[in-house]
Write a protein that holds these residues in place. Structure first.
Motif, PDB file in Angstrom:
ATOM      1  N   LEU A 198      -0.130 -13.478  38.734  1.00  0.00           N
ATOM      2  CA  LEU A 198      -1.183 -12.561  38.282  1.00  0.00           C
ATOM      3  C   LEU A 198      -1.970 -12.007  39.459  1.00  0.00           C
ATOM      4  CD1 LEU A 198      -2.616 -14.579  35.251  1.00  0.00           C
ATOM      5  CD2 LEU A 198      -0.916 -12.776  35.205  1.00  0.00           C
ATOM      6  N   MET A 199      -2.191 -12.820  40.470  1.00  0.00           N
ATOM      7  CA  MET A 199      -3.027 -12.398  41.586  1.00  0.00           C
ATOM      8  C   MET A 199      -2.384 -11.286  42.405  1.00  0.00           C
ATOM      9  SD  MET A 199      -5.018 -15.772  43.025  1.00  0.00           S
ATOM     10  CE  MET A 199      -3.572 -16.709  43.463  1.00  0.00           C
ATOM     11  N   GLU A 200      -1.069 -11.170  42.335  1.00  0.00           N
ATOM     12  CA  GLU A 200      -0.402 -10.093  43.058  1.00  0.00           C
ATOM     13  C   GLU A 200      -0.286  -8.867  42.159  1.00  0.00           C
ATOM     14  OE1 GLU A 200       3.735 -10.629  44.310  1.00  0.00           O
ATOM     15  OE2 GLU A 200       3.083  -9.997  46.304  1.00  0.00           O
ATOM     16  N   LYS A 231       1.461  -3.223  23.977  1.00  0.00           N
ATOM     17  CA  LYS A 231       0.377  -2.890  24.898  1.00  0.00           C
ATOM     18  C   LYS A 231       0.362  -3.914  26.028  1.00  0.00           C
ATOM     19  CE  LYS A 231      -2.593  -0.778  21.388  1.00  0.00           C
ATOM     20  NZ  LYS A 231      -3.924  -0.820  20.738  1.00  0.00           N
ATOM     21  N   LYS A 232       0.282  -3.406  27.244  1.00  0.00           N
ATOM     22  CA  LYS A 232       0.285  -4.277  28.419  1.00  0.00           C
ATOM     23  C   LYS A 232      -0.891  -3.925  29.318  1.00  0.00           C
ATOM     24  CE  LYS A 232       5.333  -4.864  28.605  1.00  0.00           C
ATOM     25  NZ  LYS A 232       5.402  -6.342  28.612  1.00  0.00           N
ATOM     26  N   ILE A 233      -1.279  -4.891  30.131  1.00  0.00           N
ATOM     27  CA  ILE A 233      -2.296  -4.662  31.150  1.00  0.00           C
ATOM     28  C   ILE A 233      -1.714  -5.066  32.494  1.00  0.00           C
ATOM     29  CG2 ILE A 233      -3.337  -6.903  30.602  1.00  0.00           C
ATOM     30  CD1 ILE A 233      -5.979  -5.806  31.676  1.00  0.00           C
ATOM     31  N   ASN A 234      -1.872  -4.198  33.486  1.00  0.00           N
ATOM     32  CA  ASN A 234      -1.354  -4.447  34.826  1.00  0.00           C
ATOM     33  C   ASN A 234      -2.436  -5.102  35.677  1.00  0.00           C
ATOM     34  OD1 ASN A 234      -0.708  -3.757  37.746  1.00  0.00           O
ATOM     35  ND2 ASN A 234       1.149  -3.052  36.721  1.00  0.00           N
ATOM     36  N   THR A 235      -2.062  -6.150  36.426  1.00  0.00           N
ATOM     37  CA  THR A 235      -3.050  -6.914  37.204  1.00  0.00           C
ATOM     38  C   THR A 235      -3.144  -6.463  38.659  1.00  0.00           C
ATOM     39  OG1 THR A 235      -1.475  -8.631  37.891  1.00  0.00           O
ATOM     40  CG2 THR A 235      -2.580  -8.923  35.753  1.00  0.00           C
ATOM     41  N   LYS A 236      -2.462  -5.367  38.997  1.00  0.00           N
ATOM     42  CA  LYS A 236      -2.398  -4.934  40.399  1.00  0.00           C
ATOM     43  C   LYS A 236      -3.763  -4.794  41.044  1.00  0.00           C
ATOM     44  CE  LYS A 236      -0.877  -1.060  43.281  1.00  0.00           C
ATOM     45  NZ  LYS A 236      -0.239   0.275  43.308  1.00  0.00           N
ATOM     46  N   ASN A 237      -4.712  -4.215  40.331  1.00  0.00           N
ATOM     47  CA  ASN A 237      -6.023  -3.931  40.916  1.00  0.00           C
ATOM     48  C   ASN A 237      -7.124  -4.863  40.440  1.00  0.00           C
ATOM     49  OD1 ASN A 237      -5.274  -1.644  42.547  1.00  0.00           O
ATOM     50  ND2 ASN A 237      -5.031  -0.491  40.646  1.00  0.00           N
ATOM     51  N   ILE A 238      -6.764  -5.866  39.652  1.00  0.00           N
ATOM     52  CA  ILE A 238      -7.760  -6.855  39.229  1.00  0.00           C
ATOM     53  C   ILE A 238      -8.082  -7.750  40.417  1.00  0.00           C
ATOM     54  CG2 ILE A 238      -8.196  -8.847  37.746  1.00  0.00           C
ATOM     55  CD1 ILE A 238      -6.418  -7.514  35.640  1.00  0.00           C
ATOM     56  N   LEU A 239      -9.369  -7.926  40.691  1.00  0.00           N
ATOM     57  CA  LEU A 239      -9.796  -8.765  41.811  1.00  0.00           C
ATOM     58  C   LEU A 239      -9.933 -10.208  41.330  1.00  0.00           C
ATOM     59  CD1 LEU A 239     -10.699  -8.770  44.790  1.00  0.00           C
ATOM     60  CD2 LEU A 239     -13.045  -8.442  43.984  1.00  0.00           C
ATOM     61  N   PHE A 240      -9.216 -11.112  41.992  1.00  0.00           N
ATOM     62  CA  PHE A 240      -9.270 -12.531  41.651  1.00  0.00           C
ATOM     63  C   PHE A 240     -10.124 -13.261  42.687  1.00  0.00           C
ATOM     64  CE2 PHE A 240      -5.717 -11.229  39.163  1.00  0.00           C
ATOM     65  CZ  PHE A 240      -5.648 -12.130  38.101  1.00  0.00           C
TER      66      PHE A 240
END
Length: 493
Positions: A198-200, A231-240
C-alpha cells in the motif's frame, strides 16, 4: 537525465520555467474513479515549508527540529504532486518515491497531534490506526486495506479526495519480528509486507469480500445492468506516516557504535542521552530491530521527537493554543464558569504530569484528577469564577468545601434579605460549624440554615434590627441563643 525520453526532458524544462502559481491542478486530472473530482481549491497545495512549520510551532512545543523535517517533507509531497498532475499521464515517469515517514518518540510527545494538525491545515482526509490491530490474514484483528477504505469514508465518499489523504499508523514498532519463523513473528512480517504494497502503489477494492451488504449490492447491480462495476482507490499519492516508541532501539544503536550503557554520561538525563543516540539511527538498526529492508525502504524519512521534560510540559500549558488548558476552560464554560490558572499552579501541574511518564497525556490526567470534583459540584452552585492557584492545587478538597460553603450561605443570606428585609452576618466560626454539622447530618448547608434560622426574623423585627450576626452558639442552640439575645438587648433597642 540519461534515462529520460526526449518528451520527458521537454516536459521537465517547461515545468522548471513555471511559477508556482502557474502549476495549477487541471480539472478532472486527479483520478479516473467514481466520485466528485477534487481541485486545488479543495486542498491547500500551495503551502510552503516555512508556513506549515510556523503553523505547527504555534501548537506543538519542544519539537522544533522534528517539525522542521515533517513540515518540509509534507509540503514537498503535496507540492510535488501538484507539479506531477500537470504532466499527461502517458508521459509520467514510472515509479513514485513518496515522503512516507517514520516518527520515533515516546508516548505523549505529540506525534499524532502533529499529523492531525497537518491534515486539518491542508484539508485532506486523515485516518489513524494502531498497528497492533492488524494481522497477516486480516480479521484476526483487521485488514490493512481497511485503512484505505476508511479514507473514502472520511472523504465523504469522494474517492479522488481520498487518494490524496494521509494514513497514520501508530505503534508500528509492535509489528517488528524477532527473527523467528513461527508464531506471532510470521504474522508481524505478513503485516509489514501487506503495508509496503500500500505504501508504494496499489489498487484497493472499496467493496470487501467480507462485507455481505456490499456483495448483495453488487449482485443486484449486476442483475440490473448486466455489468459488475468495481470501484477502486489508488494508493500512489496517499501519504503514509508510521510511528512508535521503539524503546529498545537505543540499545541496538549503542551496540553498533560499540558502546556500553556504563559509558553514558551520568550527569546528563536519560532522555537527552537517548535522543543523542537515536539521532545516529541507520537503516541497519531498524532491520536489526525487526523490520524487513523492503518495508523500511518505503519509509525514506525518519524523524526523532524529543521526550518532554518539566519545562516543556509547562510551556505547553502556557502556550496560548494549549488544548489542555483551553479544553478544560471550555468544560467549565459550558456551565457558565470562568476558569483561570496562576503560573505557579501550572508549574506544579507540569511537575506532576512529568511524574506520570506519559508526556503531554500526563497533563490531561493531572488536570482531570485535580478538577473533576469542581467540575461536578460547581455547576449546582452560583459560583461563576474559579481561580486555580497553589493553595487550590495543594488543598483542592478544602478549597472546594470552602467555596461551596460560602455560596450556600450567600444564597441563604440573599433569600432571607429579600423575604424579610434583614441581612444576616455569619462569623467564621459559625460558618465552619455549619459545614461540619451539615456533613454530619448529610444535608446541604443552605437547607440547614433555613431549618435553623427560618424563624429568626420574628425576634429580629421585634428589636427593629436590619442586621443580625449569627455566631457559633447560634448554630449550636438557635432558639435559646435568640431568646437570650432578645432578653439581654431588647431594652437597648
Amino acid at each position: 537525465m540519461t534515462n529520460s525520453s526526449p518528451d520527458h526532458e521537454k516536459i521537465f524544462d517547461e515545468i522548471l520555467k513555471m511559477n508556482p502559481e502557474e502549476a495549477q491542478v487541471k480539472p478532472g486530472i486527479l483520478g479516473d474513479n467514481n466520485g466528485t473530482k477534487i481541485h486545488e481549491s479543495n486542498i491547500n497545495f500551495n503551502l510552503l515549508p516555512e508556513e506549515l512549520e510556523e503553523y505547527l510551532n504555534r501548537y506543538v512545543i519542544g519539537q522544533e527540529s522534528a517539525i522542521e523535517m515533517i513540515a518540509t517533507k509534507v509540503c514537498t509531497h503535496f507540492n510535488r504532486m501538484k507539479i506531477e498532475m500537470t504532466i499527461p499521464e502517458d508521459q509520467r515517469i514510472v515509479g513514485n518515491i513518496k515522503s512516507n515517514m517514520l516518527l520515533i518518540g515516546p508516548t505523549g510527545v505529540g506525534k499524532t497531534y502533529i499529523i492531525k494538525l497537518i491534515a486539518n491545515k491542508i484539508g485532506v482526509p486523515f485516518v489513524k490506526a494502531d498497528a497492533t490491530k492488524f494481522s497477516e490474514t486480516g480479521y484476526v484483528g483487521g485488514d490493512v486495506e481497511d485503512l484505505v477504505r476508511e479514507l473514502v469514508y472520511e472523504a465523504d465518499g469522494d474517492i479522488s479526495k481520498a487518494e490524496y489523504g494521509i494514513i497514520y499508523i501508530d505503534e508500528i514498532d509492535k509489528i517488528a519480528s524477532s527473527g523467528n519463523l513461527t508464531g506471532p513473528d510470521v504474522s508481524r512480517t505478513g503485516v509489514q509486507r501487506n503495508l509496503l504494497k500500500l505504501m508504494e502503489e496499489s489498487e484497493v477494492d472499496l467493496k470487501t469480500p467480507h462485507d455481505l451488504a456490499s456483495q448483495v449490492e453488487a449482485a443486484m447491480e449486476a442483475q440490473r445492468t448486466g455489468k459488475v462495476t468495481r470501484k477502486k482507490i489508488n494508493t500512489k499519492n496517499i501519504l503514509f506516516i508510521v510511528s512508535g516508541a521503539f524503546s529498545s532501539l537505543p540499545e541496538i544503536i549503542n551496540k553498533r557504535l560499540n558502546r556500553q550503557s556504563i559509558g553514558f554520561d551520568k550527569e546528563r538525563t536519560d532522555s537527552s542521552q537517548k535522543h543523542e543516540i537515536l539521532n545516529q539511527l541507520k537503516t541497519e538498526d531498524l532491520i536489526e530491530f525487526g523490520f524487513e529492508s523492503e518495508f523500511i525502504g518505503r519509509l525514506p524519512v525518519s524523524v526523532i521527537l524529543n521526550e518532554l521534560d518539566v519545562d516543556g510540559l509547562y510551556k505547553i500549558l502556557k502556550n496560548s493554543h494549549s488544548t489542555v488548558v483551553f479544553g478544560k476552560k471550555m468544560d467549565f464554560k459550558a456551565y457558565g464558569i470562568e476558569l483561570d490558572f496562576s503560573d505557579d499552579a501550572l508549574m506544579i501541574l507540569a511537575l506532576r504530569a512529568h511524574k506520570e511518564k506519559t508526556g503531554a497525556r500526563g497533563l490531561l490526567s493531572v488536570f482531570e484528577k485535580l478538577l473533576i470534583k469542581f467540575e461536578k459540584r460547581l455547576p449546582s452552585t452560583g459560583i461563576k469564577n474559579l481561580f486555580v492557584d497553589i493553595t487550590l492545587v495543594n488543598n483542592p478538597d478544602n478549597i472546594l468545601d470552602s467555596q461551596i460553603l460560602e455560596d450556600s450561605i450567600n444564597k441563604f443570606q440573599k433569600e432571607f434579605l429579600i423575604e424579610h428585609g434583614i441581612y444576616l452576618l455569619f462569623e467564621d466560626n459559625a460558618k465552619e460549624k455549619l459545614r461540619v454539622k451539615a456533613k454530619e447530618l448529610n444535608v446541604k448547608v443552605r437547607d440547614l440554615c433555613n431549618d435553623l434560622f427560618k424563624d429568626f426574623f420574628h425576634g429580629i423585627r421585634l428589636m427593629e434590627l436590619e442586621n443580625f450576626t449569627i455566631t457559633e452558639e447560634a448554630v449550636d442552640r438557635p432558639k435559646e441563643y435568640l431568646d437570650s439575645y432578645i432578653k439581654e438587648n431588647y431594652k437597648k433597642y
